[in-house]
Design a protein around this motif. Structure first.
Motif, PDB file in Angstrom:
ATOM      1  N   TYR A   1      40.967  39.780  40.222  1.00  9.88           N
ATOM      2  CA  TYR A   1      42.831  40.594  41.044  1.00  9.88           C
ATOM      3  C   TYR A   1      42.528  42.098  39.787  1.00  9.88           C
ATOM      4  CZ  TYR A   1      46.445  41.864  41.656  1.00  9.88           C
ATOM      5  OH  TYR A   1      48.277  42.203  42.664  1.00  9.88           O
ATOM      6  N   MET A   2      42.621  41.646  38.987  1.00 12.60           N
ATOM      7  CA  MET A   2      43.228  43.235  37.605  1.00 12.60           C
ATOM      8  C   MET A   2      41.865  44.182  38.099  1.00 12.60           C
ATOM      9  SD  MET A   2      44.733  42.066  34.194  1.00 12.60           S
ATOM     10  CE  MET A   2      44.025  40.724  33.638  1.00 12.60           C
ATOM     11  N   VAL A   3      40.691  43.396  37.765  1.00  8.21           N
ATOM     12  CA  VAL A   3      39.674  44.281  37.582  1.00  8.21           C
ATOM     13  C   VAL A   3      39.517  45.312  38.897  1.00  8.21           C
ATOM     14  CG1 VAL A   3      37.184  44.804  37.240  1.00  8.21           C
ATOM     15  CG2 VAL A   3      38.702  43.134  35.086  1.00  8.21           C
ATOM     16  N   SER A   4      39.388  44.583  39.868  1.00 12.09           N
ATOM     17  CA  SER A   4      38.727  45.185  40.871  1.00 12.09           C
ATOM     18  C   SER A   4      40.067  45.987  41.620  1.00 12.09           C
ATOM     19  CB  SER A   4      38.659  43.872  41.856  1.00 12.09           C
ATOM     20  OG  SER A   4      39.716  43.288  41.890  1.00 12.09           O
ATOM     21  N   LEU A   5      41.168  45.614  41.313  1.00 10.69           N
ATOM     22  CA  LEU A   5      41.682  46.572  42.192  1.00 10.69           C
ATOM     23  C   LEU A   5      41.944  47.673  41.012  1.00 10.69           C
ATOM     24  CD1 LEU A   5      44.956  44.614  43.317  1.00 10.69           C
ATOM     25  CD2 LEU A   5      43.543  45.637  44.842  1.00 10.69           C
ATOM     26  N   SER A   6      41.488  47.865  39.759  1.00 11.45           N
ATOM     27  CA  SER A   6      42.033  48.977  38.658  1.00 11.45           C
ATOM     28  C   SER A   6      40.814  49.672  39.024  1.00 11.45           C
ATOM     29  CB  SER A   6      42.268  48.313  37.259  1.00 11.45           C
ATOM     30  OG  SER A   6      43.470  47.445  36.764  1.00 11.45           O
TER      31      SER A   6
END
Lengths: 214, 335
Positions: A14-19
């Protein structure tokens, strides 16, 4: 226990994809501007170029862990939280954006100067050069750059775990540092991170080879 | 009609000035295939790039079809460039796009309807003989095929003028011939003016009707191709001509090795139909020894060269040389 890792993996993804998405949205235009506005460029604005170049360098010099603390107030403003998985997306995006800009810049610079002149000889406007020449011609290189960006963000996101960012990094640090009897959990988290990085690289390479017609 | 007047281009790097083009004046007529030849660094590429302002001239004027192109604003220039096609030594194709998309690029820029684009691109690809390569990528093509794609792209907008910047320089001789034939066909059938930058006299010889020779940023000789081949005035012109025919032998022939007078004759197509040399031998008391000869096929006519040794009285030799001149043969004494 299984749930712990599943949850950690989902948080990391979640963090990686949105970032990644946000850093691309910010870095992409910056990188384009870096090339377009340079002296002798397609849309020369040398003064602006110098400032932009400086700002990007400064941003890239700040160690991620410090950047994270520095942007706490901003995270607070945007997501109403300064720690946690969602809050971490703010510093992750800001940290990766200048990196994206540099990657974009390098990819576009690889395009033969002659091709750009050719498009100018056809009477293309700056917008048309971006649309028909710069982006399509640099795309394989950009894709391979994005792969690097994602891997970098995975690394940063693990670091963010130290400041309550959640995700696999958080698990690894919690078990690795504080719970001496459960160190194996740290290794499991580590292995998942390694697998994530490997798959991103693998997929990135596959896409690049598929689209590159050079 | 393209009129170049008092054109200058000065490059300045780190306070050092370099005059790439010095006071160039040229008139290029409609439907000319105008060759500009010179060694590398002669300024010819800079000159052609000034014509669509990929390079900004320092001073002078250029008018194309009555439009003073140096006075055009940015947007006017952009639109005007659509009327001038250009091809390059390195082809400059989009490597990530198919042949079809490469040729269609100028039409995409025109925002033409997809259906019309398809019709036009198919026509163009057929014209340059690459119908079956439509879906290929440039990396799958040979140099000659790449240049054909570039040519199709350059004429997609129906330009009035085509600029060719060393378009055949990276091709082998056979491919060069086929590309030149294509350009000649385009000039004939579409009635456009072609300006060719080259360092190969072979190119000029094959398709140009006029030629300008550049050296050190200056046009040192300018004439029809026949006249330059027949009677080159400058050493550089002679050496360029020498590079395409057996004239190089001239250097091997040393006048001191012969007791008679050595002369070089140049004659155009029509003169070669008459037995001038044998008439000369009959009319004057001289002996003739043929040392070297060649005929160059030019775009419109042919040019012959003969190197003769004339043996006899000085006055008879003078008379025979006058006789040759009367017959429209250029005569030059080799010393």
């Amino acid at each position: 226990m299984k749930d712990l890792f599943l949850e950690g993996t989902i948080e990391t993804l979640y963090m990686v994809s949105l970032s990644t998405i946000f850093s691309l949205l910010m870095g992409f235009p910056l990188g384009l501007l870096l090339v377009l506005t340079e002296k002798g460029g397609i849309w020369p604005k040398p003064q602006f170029n110098k400032v932009l170049d400086g700002v990007i360098n400064v941003l890239r010099s700040i160690p991620f862990i410090i950047l994270m603390i520095l942007v706490f107030p901003l995270s607070n403003l945007i997501v109403q939280k300064s720690i946690g998985t969602t809050a971490t997306i703010v510093p992750l995006s800001i940290a990766a954006a200048p990196f994206v800009a540099r990657i974009m810049e390098t990819s576009i610079r690889e395009i033969d100067r002659g091709v750009i002149e050719m498009s100018q000889s056809l009477g293309s406007s700056v917008g048309e050069i971006i649309k028909y020449i710069l982006i399509p011609e640099a795309l394989p290189s950009i894709v391979s750059g994005i792969t690097l960006v994602i891997i970098n963000i995975i690394g940063y996101s693990a670091m963010a775990g130290a400041l309550g960012g959640g995700g696999l990094g958080d698990i690894a640090i919690r078990f690795g540092l504080y719970k001496s009897g459960e160190k194996h959990n740290m290794y499991i988290a580590l292995i998942i991170i390694i697998l994530l990085v490997q798959s991103v690289q693998f997929i990135g390479n596959r896409i690049m080879f598929k689209i590159d017609k050079k | 009609m393209i009129k170049i007047e008092n054109l200058n281009k000065v490059f300045e790097t780190g306070g050092i000035k370099f005059e790439a083009i010095k006071d160039v004046n040229l008139n290029i007529n409609d439907k000319d295939i105008y060759g500009i030849i010179g060694l590398s660094g002669a300024g010819k590429s800079t000159l052609i790039r000034c014509l669509n302002r990929l390079e900004e001239p320092t001073s002078g004027s250029i008018s194309i079809e009555g439009v003073d192109i140096l006075s055009l604003g940015k947007e006017e220039l952009r639109l005007f460039r659509k009327k001038i096609g250009m091809i390059f030594q390195d082809f400059n194709l989009l490597k990530q796009k198919t042949v079809y998309d490469n040729v269609a690029l100028p039409l995409y820029l025109e925002k033409m309807e997809t259906k019309k684009i398809k019709e036009k691109v198919d026509l163009l690809l057929d014209y340059v003989g690459l119908k079956d390569k439509k879906n290929s990528y440039p990396s799958e093509l040979s140099g000659g095929q790449k240049q054909r794609v570039a040519i199709a792209r350059a004429i997609a907008n129906d330009p009035k003028v085509l600029l060719s910047d060393e378009a055949t320089s990276s091709l082998d001789p056979q491919t060069t011939v086929s590309i030149l034939e294509l350009l000649k066909r385009i000039q004939g059938e579409l009635g456009i003016t072609i300006i060719m930058i080259t360092h190969q006299m072979e190119v000029v010889k094959q398709i140009c009707n006029k030629v300008a020779i550049m050296d050190g940023g200056v046009v040192i000789e300018e004439n029809t191709v026949e006249n330059v081949f027949n009677n080159p005035k400058t050493t550089l012109a002679k050496s360029f001509i020498g590079s395409v025919n057996t004239l190089a032998e001239e250097e091997i022939i040393n006048p001191n090795d012969f007791k008679g007078k050595l002369i070089r004759l140049g004659y155009l197509g029509e003169s070669s139909n008459n037995p001038i040399v044998s008439q000369m031998i009959k009319n004057f008391q001289i002996e003739v020894n043929i040392l070297s000869g060649s005929i160059d096929k030019l775009q419109s006519t042919s040019v012959g060269h003969l190197i003769l040794e004339l043996i006899g009285e000085e006055s008879e030799i003078e008379k025979s040389m006058d006789f040759l001149k009367q017959k429209n043969v250029t005569v030059e004494v080799i010393e």
